[in-house]
Design an enzyme around this catalytic site. Structure first.
Site, mmCIF file in Angstrom:
data_model
loop_
_atom_site.group_PDB
_atom_site.id
_atom_site.type_symbol
_atom_site.label_atom_id
_atom_site.label_comp_id
_atom_site.label_asym_id
_atom_site.label_seq_id
_atom_site.Cartn_x
_atom_site.Cartn_y
_atom_site.Cartn_z
ATOM 1 N N HIS A 456 9.984 -20.058 -0.228
ATOM 2 C CA HIS A 456 10.803 -21.120 -0.812
ATOM 3 C C HIS A 456 11.005 -22.279 0.157
ATOM 4 C CE1 HIS A 456 12.710 -17.853 -3.608
ATOM 5 N NE2 HIS A 456 11.465 -18.160 -3.943
ATOM 6 N N ALA A 457 9.945 -22.739 0.789
ATOM 7 C CA ALA A 457 10.054 -23.850 1.737
ATOM 8 C C ALA A 457 10.479 -25.131 1.024
ATOM 9 C CB ALA A 457 8.717 -24.061 2.428
#
Length: 531
Positions: A456-457
């Site tokens: 989930h960058a």
């Protein structure tokens, strides 16, 4: 020559290509570094892990993580039509209303974003105040319902946590089964949802296996991109705008390769500076995840996916193990009653998930654990080289803020409590990955040495820092960024649905479409003490 050149055919890029090309007078070009999404493994949900470190994966790693035993942590990212939505776990969650409100950007409150979520959505449960129907993105209840996933939800309730039938409803809190981006039991990636119909339009050109090297900026305006495809250089010109939708790692990398970034760093690498923008690549955020893994003897895990029975179920009925998205079930928890929103998200996989999915399980197992939802730690993406084919240097700095580590430790404590419940007893026979004890020292040590990314960058081209509230790159005309990198702060949940909604709104901003009417906020939530 095109009106719009979009770089990156991922979760956001496919949406933008579809929406912008709805105008027959707009000439749109969508450029993707990877190949077409024609592999069977992309469309069979349970095959997702088979895509890791293949031609469909950018195959990134972090630099040595200083607070995780100096490990390099594997970061899979989709390099294919559909981007990471073609290799992800298909979980459909949006985050908390408070996340968007806290961004503090005009036009980006949750009430203003909900119409964009609903515009994309075709939820099989039907329309309601929280969900839409008729959109391109199929959202469905999972069809696998593995007995281990069912047992995990029951065990969480035995441990004192309440049920939640809809994590995108009035409240996130509680445990249940995730809805997924699937259509008739197959993956519904952004490419499947948005691009398939749009590709037929004569005003949309989709170019695959084309690596963009930099944005061309002339007299302070982005006028196109340069790159290389199949051994030949190419240039694509944009009369109106260049839009970067390359993700939280590649969008800042492209800006820096184009001379838009920290001048000192660019000078050092010999990249001509166009705009000194020190915040490009900063503010990197992710949800650090810590898994517990248990082995058992019951033949119900994803290892049974290839049996004749399960293949037949998938082909004939579009059900069974092959429809599993992996994280079938989970939940959201507040570690302190005083917290207004959850700070942990749990996920459960009906398989022994070892070493970030890079180690094939040797037997049947179950994996579950939690991630830190609102991390305080911040990392960065920087250039490792001026060579545009070199991978960026990524450091997440997980647990640099000790508060994140303490939250992760509480997550492991809670996961161990859930593991002790009767419902999970048949599936927790042997600990394959678990702390040595429940002491604070052993829990902290376990977290540091077993943390993985939850993919989930976000945050590296943040609104208010690198881009403005209309996603325009500050200091350059005709250039926008539209993907998870524009989030000022990471949302509490999976990032695919928010990224699609960001792109939906971006298309309106680009075309000058008035915003949709705001949704009326839901009722205030009652505070519930965390067991």
């Amino acid at each position: 020559m095109y009106d719009f050149v979009i770089v990156g055919a991922g979760s956001a890029g496919c949406v933008l290509a579809a929406r912008l090309s709805e105008n027959p007078d707009a000439r749109v070009c969508l450029v993707e570094a990877g190949p077409a999404d024609d592999s069977e493994d992309i469309h069979v949900p349970a095959a997702a892990a088979r895509l890791f470190r293949t031609e469909f994966d950018w195959d990134y790693d972090t630099h040595e993580e200083p607070h995780c035993g100096r490990r390099r942590i594997y970061l899979p990212r989709g390099r294919v039509l559909g981007g990471s939505s073609s290799i992800n776990g298909m979980v459909y969650t949006r985050g908390s209303r408070a996340d968007y409100d806290a961004w503090g950007q005009p036009g980006w409150s949750f009430a203003e974003m909900l119409p964009y979520f609903k515009r994309s959505e075709d939820n099989e449960r039907g329309p309601c105040e929280h969900h839409g129907v008729g959109g391109p993105l199929s959202v469905a209840d999972g069809r696998s319902r593995n007995p281990m996933s069912e047992a995990f939800v029951r065990a969480a309730q035995e441990a004192g946590f309440g049920p939640n039938p809809d994590f995108n409803g009035h409240s996130q809190e509680g445990f249940g089964h995730y809805q997924v981006t699937q259509r008739d039991g197959s993956r519904c990636s952004s490419a499947v949802a948005f691009l398939r119909e749009a590709e037929r339009r004569p005003n949309l050109t989709v170019v695959t296996e084309a690596r963009v090297h930099r944005v061309v900026v002339e007299a302070g305006r982005a006028v196109g991109v340069l790159g290389r495809r199949l051994g030949e250089d190419f240039e694509l010109r944009a009369e109106r705008e260049v839009i970067l939708s390359a993700g939280a790692y590649n969008s800042p990398q492209l800006l820096m390769l184009s001379g838009i970034g920290p001048a000192e760093q660019l000078d050092r690498l010999g990249v001509p500076v166009v705009v000194d923008q020190p915040l490009v690549g900063a503010n990197l955020q992710d949800h650090p995840q810590t898994w517990l893994v248990f082995g058992h003897s019951r033949p119900v895990s994803l290892l049974t996916a290839g049996t004749e029975h399960n293949v037949r179920l998938f082909l004939r009925e579009r059900t069974g193990v092959l429809t599993s998205n992996g994280p079938e079930a989970g939940g959201f928890v507040r570690t302190r009653a005083a917290f207004a929103e959850p700070d942990l998200q749990f996920s459960c996989l009906p398989v022994a998930f070892m070493e970030g999915g890079l180690s094939a399980p040797s037997g049947h197992g179950i994996s579950f654990g939690s991630c830190v939802l609102a991390p305080r730690s911040r990392g960065e993406v920087t250039l490792a080289s001026s060579d545009p084919t070199a991978k960026p240097r990524i450091t997440h700095r997980y647990y640099e803020d000790d508060a994140d580590l303490e939250t992760a430790v509480e997550g492991v404590r809670t996961a161990l409590e859930i593991a002790r419940q009767p419902a999970l007893a048949p599936y927790t026979e042997t600990a394959l990955a678990a702390p040595a004890s429940t002491s604070d020292t052993d829990l902290r040590d376990y977290v540091r040495h077993h943390t993985q990314t939850l993919y989930h960058a976000a945050g590296t081209c943040a609104m208010g820092r690198v881009t403005d509230a209309e996603l325009r790159v500050m200091g350059v005309e005709g250039l926008r960024v539209a993907d998870a990198s524009v989030m000022p702060r990471l949302v509490r949940g999976n990032t695919n649905a928010p990224t699609i909604a960001i792109a939906e709104k971006a298309s309106d901003l680009i075309l000058g479409v008035p915003p949709s009417p705001q949704e009326t906020p839901g009722p205030a939530r009652r505070a519930v003490s965390n067991p």
